[in-house]
Design an enzyme around this catalytic site. Structure first.
Site, PDB file in Angstrom:
ATOM      1  N   ASP A  13       0.718  -1.323   0.008  1.00  0.00           N
ATOM      2  CA  ASP A  13      -0.006  -0.030   0.268  1.00  0.00           C
ATOM      3  C   ASP A  13       1.058   1.253  -0.021  1.00  0.00           C
ATOM      4  OD1 ASP A  13      -2.135  -1.643   0.073  1.00  0.00           O
ATOM      5  OD2 ASP A  13      -2.899  -1.103   2.072  1.00  0.00           O
ATOM      6  N   ASP A 230     -11.955  -5.512   5.910  1.00  0.00           N
ATOM      7  CA  ASP A 230     -10.990  -6.541   5.919  1.00  0.00           C
ATOM      8  C   ASP A 230     -11.126  -7.160   7.238  1.00  0.00           C
ATOM      9  OD1 ASP A 230     -10.653  -5.866   3.358  1.00  0.00           O
ATOM     10  OD2 ASP A 230      -8.994  -4.858   3.664  1.00  0.00           O
TER      11      ASP A 230
HETATM   12  O1  RIB Z   1      -9.275  -2.985   1.905  1.00  0.00           O
HETATM   13  C1  RIB Z   1      -8.203  -2.419   1.756  1.00  0.00           C
HETATM   14  C2  RIB Z   1      -7.080  -2.789   0.812  1.00  0.00           C
HETATM   15  O2  RIB Z   1      -7.644  -2.560  -0.499  1.00  0.00           O
HETATM   16  C3  RIB Z   1      -5.804  -1.850   0.808  1.00  0.00           C
HETATM   17  O3  RIB Z   1      -4.858  -2.825   1.694  1.00  0.00           O
HETATM   18  C4  RIB Z   1      -5.295  -2.095  -0.607  1.00  0.00           C
HETATM   19  O4  RIB Z   1      -4.463  -2.974  -0.793  1.00  0.00           O
HETATM   20  C5  RIB Z   1      -6.511  -2.768  -1.377  1.00  0.00           C
HETATM   21  O5  RIB Z   1      -6.499  -4.085  -1.580  1.00  0.00           O
END
Ligand code: RIB
Length: 286
Positions: A13, A230
């Protein structure tokens, strides 16, 4: 049998904080660039381990420094990364992220090595209680994973992010759909009997075969919302693998999501004693 498997993406990121997002064609100033581990799959796996899950990840990175960064971060959280392939040729996936003063984000993903993840990379699902999937991996591989997992009796959790065309048969092989309100609206009618619709600061709504259970959020001051979805999905997966009902798993997940937005970066940090007490969380690995 409470092992959780993530088949998903690993990204570096590249994050710049800014007061406000630029309009199309506009340039705005930002803070220093921060490069950190991310990717929806990697973020899920790290959060699961930090919440006490027995977790393995399937994915792909390149041979570059970004690949080392993200694979090492996932391994350091206690995730089995023996099936995270290191490919010669493609770059590791990258995500270009801006975070504004309200802690919202914009994300553009370049898939890189994630695009090479194939059905041949999938392991046996024997002994796997729960599988999590998102749409940041090749759709054919996502479908193959869901189909094989379903056949093995594994509970399949699917997140439709980033939203796009859903391959035929994927929803039919999904046990629990976890989507935000925007994705739910784009999807419309679907055949999945158990869903969790996340609503940000409003919590979430669990629906099981027509029975709706709203779950309130915790009020927090957000710092960075990147990866909070996530962490939410990870918490649902870990709690389902431990035997919780879906509403109970969602109640736990909103607290994990609240913790996630109070910290910088996409990956859930270790659950400190302080965070455990404040959010009612049980610490896993550090
Ligand atoms: O959900 C967040 C993620 O989305 C980030 O870490 C980025 O890499 C994308 O995959």
């Amino acid at each position: 049998m409470n092992r959780v498997l993530v088949v998903g993406s690993l990204n570096a990121d590249l994050v710049v904080r800014t007061d406000r997002f630029p309009a199309a064609g506009e340039t705005v100033a930002g803070a220093d660039l921060v490069v950190g581990p991310g990717g929806k799959g990697a973020n899920q796996a790290v959060a699961m381990a930090r919440l006490g899950g027995d977790v393995a990840m399937v994915g792909a990175v390149g041979t570059d420094g970004h690949g080392t960064l993200v694979r090492d971060a996932v391994a350091a959280a206690g995730v089995d990364v023996s099936r995270v392939a290191v490919r010669r040729g493609p770059a590791t996936g990258t995500a270009v992220i801006t975070v504004d003063a309200a802690a919202d984000n914009t994300i553009v993903v370049s898939p890189g090595a994630n695009a090479t993840l194939a059905a041949a990379d999938l392991p046996s699902f024997d002994g796997v209680a729960v599988l999590t999937l998102s749409l940041e991996s090749p759709l054919g591989t996502v479908l193959a994973a869901a189909t094989a997992a379903r056949a093995a009796g594994t509970t399949v959790l699917l997140n439709l992010s980033p939203f796009g065309p859903v391959p035929d048969g994927l929803l039919e092989s999904t046990d629990v759909l976890v989507v935000n309100e925007h994705e739910a609206a784009l999807l419309g009618e679907h055949p999945v009997g158990r869903t969790v619709v996340t609503r940000g600061a409003q919590g979430c709504v669990v629906t099981e075969h027509g029975v709706r259970t709203p779950v309130d959020a915790l009020a927090v001051e957000p710092v960075d919302t990147t990866g909070s979805g996530d962490a939410f999905l990870a918490a649902v997966a870990v709690r389902l693998a431990a035997g919780d009902t879906l509403p109970d798993a969602a109640r736990y997940a909103v607290r994990v999501g609240a913790y996630a937005v109070t910290v910088d970066g996409a990956q859930l940090p270790a659950v400190t004693a302080d965070a455990g007490e404040r959010f009612g969380l049980v610490a896993g690995r550090s």
